[in-house]
Design a protein around this motif. Structure first.
Motif, PDB file in Angstrom:
ATOM      1  N   VAL A 173       0.854  -1.187   0.000  1.00 39.77           N
ATOM      2  CA  VAL A 173       0.000   0.000   0.000  1.00 39.77           C
ATOM      3  C   VAL A 173       0.889   1.235   0.000  1.00 39.77           C
ATOM      4  O   VAL A 173       2.093   1.156   0.265  1.00 39.77           O
ATOM      5  N   SER A 176       2.316   5.457   4.582  1.00 43.36           N
ATOM      6  CA  SER A 176       1.442   6.238   5.454  1.00 43.36           C
ATOM      7  C   SER A 176       2.102   7.529   5.913  1.00 43.36           C
ATOM      8  O   SER A 176       1.431   8.443   6.385  1.00 43.36           O
ATOM      9  N   VAL A 197       2.345  -4.154   9.862  1.00 39.58           N
ATOM     10  CA  VAL A 197       2.644  -3.147   8.844  1.00 39.58           C
ATOM     11  C   VAL A 197       4.137  -2.854   8.935  1.00 39.58           C
ATOM     12  O   VAL A 197       4.631  -2.443   9.997  1.00 39.58           O
ATOM     13  N   ASP A 204       4.409   0.629   2.020  1.00 35.34           N
ATOM     14  CA  ASP A 204       4.200  -0.122   3.258  1.00 35.34           C
ATOM     15  C   ASP A 204       3.744  -1.536   2.903  1.00 35.34           C
ATOM     16  O   ASP A 204       2.972  -1.732   1.954  1.00 35.34           O
ATOM     17  N   VAL A 206       1.591  -4.572   4.242  1.00 35.17           N
ATOM     18  CA  VAL A 206       0.567  -4.978   5.199  1.00 35.17           C
ATOM     19  C   VAL A 206       0.433  -6.491   5.099  1.00 35.17           C
ATOM     20  O   VAL A 206       0.199  -7.032   4.016  1.00 35.17           O
ATOM     21  N   LEU A 222      -8.236  -6.622   6.532  1.00 32.89           N
ATOM     22  CA  LEU A 222      -8.064  -5.353   5.831  1.00 32.89           C
ATOM     23  C   LEU A 222      -9.299  -4.462   6.003  1.00 32.89           C
ATOM     24  O   LEU A 222      -9.178  -3.254   6.235  1.00 32.89           O
ATOM     25  N   LYS A 223     -10.471  -5.070   5.911  1.00 24.79           N
ATOM     26  CA  LYS A 223     -11.716  -4.319   6.082  1.00 24.79           C
ATOM     27  C   LYS A 223     -11.808  -3.751   7.490  1.00 24.79           C
ATOM     28  O   LYS A 223     -12.173  -2.584   7.681  1.00 24.79           O
ATOM     29  N   LYS A 225      -9.406  -2.947   9.411  1.00 28.17           N
ATOM     30  CA  LYS A 225      -8.402  -1.888   9.568  1.00 28.17           C
ATOM     31  C   LYS A 225      -8.661  -0.694   8.662  1.00 28.17           C
ATOM     32  O   LYS A 225      -7.915   0.301   8.721  1.00 28.17           O
ATOM     33  N   ILE A 227      -8.382  -0.634   5.366  1.00 30.41           N
ATOM     34  CA  ILE A 227      -7.357  -0.612   4.314  1.00 30.41           C
ATOM     35  C   ILE A 227      -7.943  -1.176   3.032  1.00 30.41           C
ATOM     36  O   ILE A 227      -8.489  -2.289   3.018  1.00 30.41           O
ATOM     37  N   GLU A 229      -8.213  -3.007  -0.435  1.00 28.01           N
ATOM     38  CA  GLU A 229      -7.505  -4.148  -1.023  1.00 28.01           C
ATOM     39  C   GLU A 229      -6.820  -3.731  -2.321  1.00 28.01           C
ATOM     40  O   GLU A 229      -7.402  -3.044  -3.157  1.00 28.01           O
ATOM     41  N   THR A 230      -5.562  -4.126  -2.483  1.00 24.82           N
ATOM     42  CA  THR A 230      -4.831  -3.862  -3.727  1.00 24.82           C
ATOM     43  C   THR A 230      -4.594  -5.196  -4.431  1.00 24.82           C
ATOM     44  O   THR A 230      -5.464  -5.695  -5.113  1.00 24.82           O
TER      45      THR A 230
END
Length: 342
Positions: A173, A176, A197, A204, A206, A222-223, A225, A227, A229-230
């Motif tokens: 990601v 930050s 992380v 970063d 994750v 991820l949800k 947090k 964040i 999804e990539t």
């Protein structure tokens, strides 16, 4: 057909470090890997202080890029948090570049690297081992070292099993802007579950892993947090030393199941087992002997991990979050020695 003292399968950290030690000691060896470096590697890329100090000893002068991090943040459950500045830096590497730098250092020092895949080995009547490569090349050697990761072909033939371990997942990601390592533990994660992380130079990382990781469980983390999804990536971590021990077919690094049973840190034990395999070969000793303390440490780490993630252990960890100085002392002490267990 060629002859050499040692064939090492796998040019990751454990295989390359072992090959470098053998080569600089004048012991003929050939390092084999099918990958074309630099190659992608699923891993947070964190070198703990004890890991990078050991690497400095084993491969002096080895240069690699990293992001230095001293601030750590521990999240326990949904309501406990502890942060502190470590005494020594964590070095966050990009494994694609780090592994390539290790291999370049070995080759630049005069080491031989063969870019092809290992197929199988055959024991010879005189006690030597025939390593057969995918291209048909055959190499007779006295020692065969499996350093080819959790999916090790060498281990698979040695044991007759295809066990690859537990799944760990990660994604990249945007940075930050906070140069800190985050480690999260929650009872909602499966047994021995963790979230992290790691900030490297460009992005970063994750990551998430537990004893039954799936892409869907990672997506849920991820949800939770917040964040997006990539691109999900995954790799297995083999966590067992329950296989036949052989004086001339040696498993090191992830191939031998050498990762910390609590934290899944692998690089320190990759370097350690590489050194111990070199010692066994150079001194004509058994790897079971030179690596004895690591086998013993793995058993104790497994017991500690079970306690650490038990109801009592988790409750104690929640209480400790209220005492960041004590947590810092425990962390700094652990980073100065291989293990709390002797």
């Amino acid at each position: 057909m060629r002859e050499t003292n040692v064939v090492i399968v796998g040019a990751g950290p454990s295989g390359t470090v072992c090959a470098y030690l053998l080569m600089t000691a004048g012991i003929q060896c050939i390092l084999v890997d099918f990958a074309k470096f630099p190659r992608e590697k699923i891993c947070g890329g964190g070198l703990t202080p004890k890991a990078w100090r050991l690497l400095d000893q084993l491969m002096p002068g080895m240069k690699y890029d990293y992001n230095a991090v001293t601030h750590l943040r521990l999240l326990v459950g949904d309501d406990r948090e502890c942060e502190f500045d470590a005494e020594d830096e964590l070095r966050i590497t990009m494994r694609r570049d780090f592994d390539h730098a290790l291999l370049r250092h070995f080759i630049d020092a005069g080491g031989e690297f063969v870019n092809t895949a290992f197929d199988h080995f055959e024991r010879q009547p005189d006690g030597r081992i025939l390593a057969v490569l995918k291209g048909g090349e055959q190499i007779i050697c006295r020692y065969l070292i499996g350093a080819d990761g959790s999916n090790s072909r060498v281990r698979r033939q040695l044991t007759g099993k295809r066990d690859t371990g537990v799944l760990a997942m990660e994604q990249y990601v945007e940075k930050s802007g906070r140069n800190e390592v985050i480690l999260g533990l929650s009872k909602r994660y499966h047994q021995a579950g963790y979230y992290y992380v790691f900030p490297n130079r460009d992005y970063d990382v994750v990551g998430y892993g537990d004893m039954a990781t799936t892409p869907d469980s990672f997506r849920q983390v991820l949800k939770d947090k917040g964040i997006a999804e990539t691109k999900l990536r995954g790799a297995y971590i083999y966590l067992s030393n329950d296989y036949p021990k052989d004086d001339h077919i040696i498993l090191i690094g992830d191939a031998g199941g050498f990762a910390n049973r609590t934290t899944c840190e692998g690089l320190f034990d990759a370097f350690t087992t590489a050194r111990n395999a070199f010692t066994a070969i150079s001194e004509g000793r058994s790897f079971s002997d030179t690596n004895r303390h690591v086998f013993r440490k793995m058993k104790k780490e497994l017991l500690f991990s079970r306690f650490f993630f038990s109801r009592i252990g988790f409750s104690m960890l929640r209480v400790l979050c209220a005492y960041p100085r004590l947590v810092k002392w425990c962390y700094d002490t652990k980073m100065k020695r291989e293990s709390f267990f002797k």
